[in-house]
Scaffold this motif. Structure first.
Motif, short mmCIF file in Angstrom:
data_model
loop_
_atom_site.label_atom_id
_atom_site.label_comp_id
_atom_site.label_asym_id
_atom_site.label_seq_id
_atom_site.Cartn_x
_atom_site.Cartn_y
_atom_site.Cartn_z
N UNK A 30 14.79 5.02 -7.27
CA UNK A 30 14.71 6.41 -6.84
C UNK A 30 13.72 6.64 -5.71
N UNK A 31 12.83 5.67 -5.46
CA UNK A 31 11.83 5.82 -4.41
C UNK A 31 12.13 4.94 -3.20
N UNK A 32 13.28 4.28 -3.19
CA UNK A 32 13.67 3.44 -2.06
C UNK A 32 15.15 3.70 -1.80
N UNK A 85 0.83 -1.21 0.00
CA UNK A 85 0.00 0.00 0.00
C UNK A 85 0.86 1.26 0.00
N UNK A 86 1.84 1.31 0.89
CA UNK A 86 2.62 2.54 1.03
C UNK A 86 3.42 2.87 -0.22
N UNK A 138 8.59 -4.40 -4.27
CA UNK A 138 8.45 -4.62 -2.82
C UNK A 138 7.90 -6.01 -2.50
N UNK A 139 8.38 -7.02 -3.21
CA UNK A 139 7.85 -8.37 -3.02
C UNK A 139 8.35 -9.05 -1.76
N UNK A 140 9.42 -8.57 -1.18
CA UNK A 140 9.99 -9.23 0.00
C UNK A 140 10.07 -8.32 1.21
N UNK A 141 10.23 -7.04 0.98
CA UNK A 141 10.31 -6.10 2.08
C UNK A 141 10.03 -4.70 1.58
N UNK A 142 9.48 -3.89 2.46
CA UNK A 142 9.11 -2.52 2.14
C UNK A 142 9.73 -1.63 3.21
N UNK A 143 10.39 -0.51 2.84
CA UNK A 143 11.07 0.31 3.85
C UNK A 143 10.13 0.93 4.87
N UNK A 181 10.09 -8.33 -7.81
CA UNK A 181 11.17 -7.43 -7.48
C UNK A 181 11.49 -7.35 -6.00
N UNK A 182 12.78 -7.54 -5.69
CA UNK A 182 13.28 -7.29 -4.33
C UNK A 182 13.84 -5.88 -4.32
N UNK A 183 12.96 -4.92 -4.27
CA UNK A 183 13.28 -3.52 -4.55
C UNK A 183 14.33 -2.95 -3.61
N UNK A 184 14.34 -3.38 -2.36
CA UNK A 184 15.32 -2.83 -1.41
C UNK A 184 16.37 -3.87 -1.02
N UNK A 185 16.36 -5.02 -1.70
CA UNK A 185 17.45 -5.97 -1.55
C UNK A 185 17.52 -6.69 -0.22
N UNK A 186 16.36 -7.02 0.37
CA UNK A 186 16.36 -7.66 1.69
C UNK A 186 16.01 -9.14 1.65
#
Length: 308
Positions: A251-253, A119-120, A157-162, A190-195
């Motif tokens: 650019x958004x994470x 959502x965020x 953000x499939x695995x973690x969201x900041x 996508x693992x957008x933030x690499x966690x």
């Protein structure tokens, strides 16, 4: 000159695909977060060199509004100036119907859309709710398919969201299925933030039941991108996103470091005996060349080892 110690090719294991499709995102995802605008001529040569290295899917650019991603404001000029090659796909990212209009005007045959599993991030990246983003994408996918275009769905953000922390697999599966049911022929997780970790990767892929329409897109924030890729391959996924030289982030994470480097991926695939069609030497040369244009060393470990 190639360093000694190139990996020996071994017989592929039964739990791995015999061929891996590398979805090269360097020209789009790799460059979109660069603060200094890269000259169009450099971008054109970059795309051409990637094709010359054997990459057959090269995501060229995005028709997002220049206000949000100034680096890609030259999308139409890039597509008009490219020397395309037979057998090579040049997908472009489109954010909405206006982006699709521009893509159709440019004569593209393959587009991608970019959705969120949380959502965020949907609110921050798309100014939409988790549910209402699909209302925006539905006419884009419908029109594109009616025009004969292939459509890929990115799910971030499939695995973690900041902001939200760890993302439940069931939530990701539900969002991903909506994109597939909408008409996307492939879904990139996508693992957008690499966690992510390999166990999470296995659990998420299992949640979809079949890996046939799945691809993976890992960032290397915690050094897990290659391990996660291997886990995905062992689960039957055969398309992997990567970026030449490890360029890119989100650019958004802000915590996201670069994408999985294509050279690092190729080195691992060679060691596993899996075909991919890429000439590692030409690719490393290309990334070393681009690093000089950007004024900093390539973050790819393999590029550093071969060309450092």
């Amino acid at each position: 000159m190639v360093a000694a110690g190139l990996p020996d090719r071994v017989a592929s294991r039964a739990d791995l695909p015999s061929h891996v499709t590398i979805w090269e995102v360097g020209p789009r995802d790799g460059l979109q977060n660069e603060k200094s605008v890269v000259d169009l001529d450099v971008k054109l040569e970059f795309v051409d060199r990637l094709a010359d290295a054997g990459l057959r899917t090269i995501e060229a650019t995005s028709f997002v509004h220049p206000k949000w991603v100034p680096q890609l404001a030259d999308a139409a000029e890039l597509l008009a100036g490219m020397s395309t090659r037979d057998g090579v796909r040049y997908p472009v990212l489109v954010p909405n119907e206006r982006g699709l209009d521009r893509a159709l005007e440019a004569g593209v045959s393959h587009i991608a859309i970019f959705a969120s599993a949380t959502e965020t991030f949907a609110r921050k990246n798309l100014n939409r709710t988790l549910d209402s983003q699909f209302e925006m994408f539905d006419p884009v996918v419908g029109r594109a398919r009616a025009e004969g275009l292939e459509v890929r769905g990115y799910l971030s953000m499939c695995f973690g969201d900041p902001w939200e922390g760890r993302v439940p697999a069931a939530q990701v599966v539900a969002a991903g299925r909506r994109l597939l049911d909408m008409g996307c022929s492939q879904l990139s997780l996508g693992d957008t933030i690499g966690v992510a970790t390999p166990g999470q990767v296995e659990a998420l892929i299992a949640g979809f039941g079949s890996p046939d329409q799945l691809a993976v897109h890992f960032h290397d924030t915690y050094g897990q991108a290659l391990a996660n890729t291997l886990a995905a391959l062992q689960c039957g996924v055969s398309t992997v996103d990567s970026s030449a030289g490890g360029l890119g982030g989100c650019p958004y994470a802000e915590s996201a470091t670069g994408n999985l480097a294509t050279e690092d991926l190729v080195w691992m695939l060679d060691g596993l005996g899996l075909s991919h069609g890429v000439d590692l030497n030409k690719l490393a040369d290309t990334s070393a060349w681009m690093a000089t244009r950007l004024g900093r060393p390539s973050p790819s470990r393999v590029v550093q080892a071969l060309r450092g």
